[in-house]
Structures are given as C-alpha cells and as structure tokens.
Design a protein around this motif. Sequence first.
Motif, PDB file in Angstrom:
ATOM      1  N   SER A   7      12.572  -9.885  -4.500  1.00 51.69           N
ATOM      2  CA  SER A   7      11.585 -10.215  -5.794  1.00 51.69           C
ATOM      3  C   SER A   7      11.880  -8.369  -6.671  1.00 51.69           C
ATOM      4  O   SER A   7      12.903  -7.813  -6.604  1.00 51.69           O
ATOM      5  N   ASN A   8      10.883  -8.943  -7.720  1.00 52.19           N
ATOM      6  CA  ASN A   8      11.350  -7.982  -9.024  1.00 52.19           C
ATOM      7  C   ASN A   8      10.092  -7.187  -9.248  1.00 52.19           C
ATOM      8  O   ASN A   8      10.337  -6.223  -9.730  1.00 52.19           O
ATOM      9  N   GLY A   9       8.538  -7.226  -7.565  1.00 51.79           N
ATOM     10  CA  GLY A   9       7.706  -6.457  -7.588  1.00 51.79           C
ATOM     11  C   GLY A   9       6.953  -6.096  -8.976  1.00 51.79           C
ATOM     12  O   GLY A   9       6.401  -4.991  -9.168  1.00 51.79           O
ATOM     13  N   LYS A  10       7.055  -7.055  -9.793  1.00 47.30           N
ATOM     14  CA  LYS A  10       6.532  -6.941 -10.428  1.00 47.30           C
ATOM     15  C   LYS A  10       5.098  -8.484 -10.918  1.00 47.30           C
ATOM     16  O   LYS A  10       5.964  -9.468 -10.344  1.00 47.30           O
ATOM     17  N   LYS A  11       3.982  -7.852 -11.128  1.00 50.87           N
ATOM     18  CA  LYS A  11       2.971  -9.255 -11.197  1.00 50.87           C
ATOM     19  C   LYS A  11       3.473 -10.525  -9.418  1.00 50.87           C
ATOM     20  O   LYS A  11       2.778 -11.429  -9.902  1.00 50.87           O
ATOM     21  N   LEU A  12       3.126  -9.631  -8.749  1.00 52.90           N
ATOM     22  CA  LEU A  12       3.124 -10.671  -6.937  1.00 52.90           C
ATOM     23  C   LEU A  12       0.977 -10.406  -6.593  1.00 52.90           C
ATOM     24  O   LEU A  12       0.741  -9.707  -7.122  1.00 52.90           O
ATOM     25  N   PRO A  13       1.294 -11.558  -5.690  1.00 51.41           N
ATOM     26  CA  PRO A  13       0.255 -11.777  -5.142  1.00 51.41           C
ATOM     27  C   PRO A  13       0.118 -10.376  -4.375  1.00 51.41           C
ATOM     28  O   PRO A  13       0.842 -10.489  -4.041  1.00 51.41           O
ATOM     29  N   LEU A  14      -1.279  -9.742  -4.026  1.00 51.61           N
ATOM     30  CA  LEU A  14      -0.937  -8.677  -3.464  1.00 51.61           C
ATOM     31  C   LEU A  14      -2.363  -9.075  -2.321  1.00 51.61           C
ATOM     32  O   LEU A  14      -3.011  -9.523  -2.333  1.00 51.61           O
ATOM     33  N   ILE A  15      -1.928  -8.429  -1.185  1.00 48.49           N
ATOM     34  CA  ILE A  15      -2.803  -7.853  -0.266  1.00 48.49           C
ATOM     35  C   ILE A  15      -2.867  -6.983   0.643  1.00 48.49           C
ATOM     36  O   ILE A  15      -1.683  -5.957   1.195  1.00 48.49           O
ATOM     37  N   VAL A  16      -4.116  -6.645   0.385  1.00 52.80           N
ATOM     38  CA  VAL A  16      -5.063  -5.666   0.837  1.00 52.80           C
ATOM     39  C   VAL A  16      -5.043  -5.403   2.213  1.00 52.80           C
ATOM     40  O   VAL A  16      -6.152  -6.412   2.209  1.00 52.80           O
ATOM     41  N   HIS A  17      -4.171  -4.589   3.069  1.00 53.08           N
ATOM     42  CA  HIS A  17      -4.711  -4.678   4.494  1.00 53.08           C
ATOM     43  C   HIS A  17      -5.209  -2.827   5.000  1.00 53.08           C
ATOM     44  O   HIS A  17      -3.895  -2.193   5.107  1.00 53.08           O
ATOM     45  N   PRO A  18      -6.468  -2.813   5.175  1.00 48.36           N
ATOM     46  CA  PRO A  18      -6.765  -1.401   5.560  1.00 48.36           C
ATOM     47  C   PRO A  18      -6.609  -1.774   6.637  1.00 48.36           C
ATOM     48  O   PRO A  18      -7.414  -2.375   7.635  1.00 48.36           O
ATOM     49  N   HIS A  19      -6.114  -0.067   6.565  1.00 52.56           N
ATOM     50  CA  HIS A  19      -6.960  -0.462   8.959  1.00 52.56           C
ATOM     51  C   HIS A  19      -7.688  -0.173   9.889  1.00 52.56           C
ATOM     52  O   HIS A  19      -8.867   0.075   8.748  1.00 52.56           O
TER      53      HIS A  19
END
Length: 626
Positions: free
Chosen positions: A391-403
């Motif tokens: 990917s180009n690392g920009k404007k991606l869908p993000l999953i926040v994954h707390p431990h």
Amino acid sequence: MRYLLKLLLVLALLPATAGAREVPIQDFFKDPQFSAVNVSPDGLHMAVTVPQDDRTVLAVLRVADQGIVGKWDFGANRHFRQVLWANNERLLFYVTFKTGSLDFETGKGDLYASNIDGTRRIDIPNGNYYRIVDLTPDDPSTILVERSVETSFLSKLNVYNGNVTTVASAPVEQGSFLLDHDGNVRFVFGAMNDGRNVTYRRDGEKWTLVHESARNGATYVPLGFDASNRNAYMAKGEDGKPESIVLLDMDTRKETQLSSNGTVEPSDRLWSVDRKTLLGVLYEDGIPYWDWVAPDHPETKLYAGLVKAFPGKVVNFMRPSQDGRYLPMRVYSDTAPSEVYLFDKTAGKAKFLAASRDWIKPSEMSPMKPIVVTARDGLKLHGYITLPKGSNGKKLPLIVHPHGGPHGPRDEWGFNPEVQLFANRGYAVLQVNFRGSGGYGNAFEGKGYRKWGTEMQDDLTDSVRWAVAQGIADPDRVCIYGASYGGYAALMSVVREPDLYRCSVGYVGVYDLDAQNAADFMESRAGRNYLRDAYPTSASERRAQSPAYGVERIKVPVMLVHGEKDVRVPIRNMHTLIAQMEKAGKKPEEVIVEKNEAHGFRDLKNNVNLFTRMLAFFDRHIGSRN
C-alpha cells in the motif's frame, strides 16, 4: 486517451493491496508446530512442546535425526508450561490446566519427573507449589525448588524419588531465592499478598530488609553474582522507572551502572556458560536489540556474531549445553514466525531444528513500524503501526487493536497472526501501549490503575488522532477490536468517543466491572488484592467505567464474541451489556457465542468462522470499497 483515463480511474478505486494474495484465514490460526524447544545439557536431545487443539503434548527427539525418543500427552485442557532438563536422562515438567487460548493457567499445574523415554515417571507431591530455582549440575539427582505458603521455603528435591529437604525459609509471602556460586543463600525477593515489593539480604542466620515499595513503586531485584561472589547484579528501578542493571559491591554497597534503556525494562538477559558473567541485556524498545554488557568477553563476541548472522531478525538465546558447545536459539521477526537453530561451536555451524509456522511466507506479510505518540497530558506512548504490504500508507481503513491484560502485558514487535490477517486484507492496524501496560516501568503501569475507562481510553483516542494527522488513517474509516481487556477498551472507546469510530468488536471482553467478582482469579487473595488496587474503589465509579452502563452513547454497529465456558471473564459480562443495549432500544449487529469455548477460541473451525465474520463486519463498515 479516453481508455487510459478510464483505466486509471478503475485502478484508483481498487484496494491499495490489489494483486496481493489473500492468505487463507486458517493459515494464521493453525496450531504452530511447536511452542517451546529445550536442548539437553549434552546437546544430543531436545524436548519439544507441541500445541494440538485442546491440549499441548511433549516429545523428546534426537537432535541428529529428530527421531522420537519419548512422548507425553496428559489429555484435554492440559498443557506443558515449563520443561527443564534435570540431567541428560531426566526431564522435569509442569502440566497445567487451561481452557481458553487467551487465558492464563489456573494455577493447577502439577510437577512431574521422567526419564526421556517415558520410564520412571513420578508425580512430585505438592509439586504445583514449587518453582525451580537451580538445577544443581554438580548433583544431577537433585534440584533446588522454592515454595510460598505465607512464608517462602527453599528446598532440595530429589528428581528420582521426589523426596524434599528444607534448606532455608524467609519472611516473604511470594518469594524467590538467589544463591551464590558456592550454593549459599544470599537474597530473597518478591511480593507480599498486599502487593508490596520486598527484597531481603541474608546476613548469617538472619534476613535483613534492604528494599520495600508499593505495588507500582521502586524495584530492587537481585539477578546473580559475578565470579568473585562479592558483587551482585541487580535490576534497579528508581521511583518506578524502567529498571537499569547495576553491579552492587556487597561490602561497600557501591553500585556501578552496567546497562539502561530509560524507556523500557530489560526483557531478557544472557549469561556466560558458567553463569558468572552477565553478557548482554535485551530491550524491546521498538525493534528489540541486545545491549552487550561485557563486550570483550569471548562468549559475547560469539553471541554478537550470531545476532549479526540474522539481519532484520531478533535472536533469543536459550540455555546452552553444559559444556558450552551447543547454543540453541530462537529467531523471529515481525513477518517471520519463530524458528529454532542449534549452533555447534566446535563445527562453527548452525543447524536448523524446527519452524513454528513454516507455511507462512514472510514475503507476503506486512512489516510493523515502531511509533511514538504524545498523549494529551504529555505522556509518551509507544506502539506499532502495521501497513498493508504494497500500500501507499495513506488514507487507509484502520483497525485499532488494544491488547489484553491490561496491567503487565504489552504489544511487542514480532509475528502476530491477527494483525497480519487484517493487514493482508488491506487494513492498517494500530497497537499502542497505553498507560497501564507492562514493560515500561512500575510507574507507567501504575498510571493505569483505576483509570481503565478514563485516561487509558484517552490514550487510544489520542493514538487514533495521531494516525489521522499522519495521513495514515482515513478518519471516516476507523474501527476498534480487542479481546479480554481489549474487548473492554473496544466498547468503552465507542462509549467515550461515539463519533471517532465506525464500528467496534468486543471479544471475551469485560463490560461490567462488578461482574468480575465471579472470575476465577478472585479465589486467591492476591487476585482480590489486585482488583482492589486496579479497579475504581466506589460502586458509582465502577459503574461509570463499565461499558454496559454507557450504551446510550453508542452510535456505531457492535459485534460481540464470547465463549460460554469462560471463567476468566464470565459470559455474564456480555449478557449484561446486551440487556442494557435492549433497554436503550439498541442491539448488537452480530453476536457469536461458542458453547464449548472459554477465554479465547481454540478450535480452528471456530476461529476461521469468527474471523471470516469479523472481516465481513469490518468490510461492511470501513472496507476498501466503502
């Protein structure tokens, strides 16, 4: 020209990882081929623990041809926690009880001894109370063990008949002993049931208190002695800061600092074969690295050379053979699961022994990048961002994954099946070691106490805003997913920040703090004292920090997952949350309950079903085509 513009438009609408192979979900969750490998003192055999569905089995193999010498299987829900070589013919191992993949052992571990071919096996009486202190190589028939029952006892245990003889006792309720190279007891250290940290020095027949602090205060832990027996290696954390390694002159009490990181505590230590010199300290600050404490020692030079032989990977060294000829090591990276090698000093070669997941192709995985986020109060938070490969690392869908945990565990650099699955499907994954996480010193961990639903959640919020500000995350496509405490955080985050996220997944999560009074760890006084310190003190505060009682603020779709047999986080948590949502005129979009699972699913089919449905859930709400 018109065709070219149309083609460019189509390409622009494709996911950033178009063309990357979708690795089958089951490849990420199949049992690894081993969980631990230990090599015998003579380097001729290796003990390998192998997860298999609802249990772990143990096998002893010949190093030369990997032929099986002996095998042990104690049945469903039984797992080998620790395997040690008492001598070249005899093994020691604990067998514990554990039901869920995310659970801890319940403390019902039994200690056994056996010859490597399975003969002469004995069950050590009261072995579940013993912790192994020293293998006493000068007397292969015995080992030193410690046992804590209000008072700590050091004993000599015969590994052939199980007979136990008391050597010393000390006034520490959960203590560990340290002996010098002549076998003299010199220190005891550990915790009291009320959470205090204590260290005592042995002076003749008496114990002298040399350190005492609150649960999240300073630390002063003895690690070993140098060749003179006069100087002790100590792990020292002043005011709860990350521990440094110092050398203490026992006569003058003068300390010489040997190693310090300042951000994280040491996660591993490497000793010379004779255990008389500390060679190096491993720090997991971003990408793990070794700090060589004794760079001129000939063994250090060998170990440093082996680290350089695996560029881009971390090398963890296991206990060497008794003569120092064979050096077993575990090698891994963020994209490569663990492999085990055995280096032969005489031959000057490393032999490959085993791969934990040889079906994973590192070239298809996504790298983890260490990050630092400044929280709103100025606290520095360390974590990782994993971007989809290609990917180009920009404007991606993000999953926040707390431990999970939350106190003690932390996110680390290394192969993570869940993270790699999400990245393989085009999602960026954000992991942050919020305040309260382990590994950054007692004071950092203590900052999360009684703040589960407040400052700890603010840290997650601030990390999302960082990812948006960096241009990594599309602010309209952010979801949060976690398990255990992470499940709590996933629901509490959408209660506190209803407009920040587009969906939330809670997996075996805590949703009603008071429901944890029925958890298994409440059977012990130490467990009850832990919750006393970690939880808000008043009923009103606990309710305010429970996601179940803030559901009226939730605006986004919710997916809930639980196992009916969960005793670490009882399913009552999920039922309470759903009932409160119904009162508010809401309901989860999706609920998965597995009647034969506990705290974390173990069955491969159940995991494939879970993550198939979870990915579909994410795709509906923040997927690449949205």
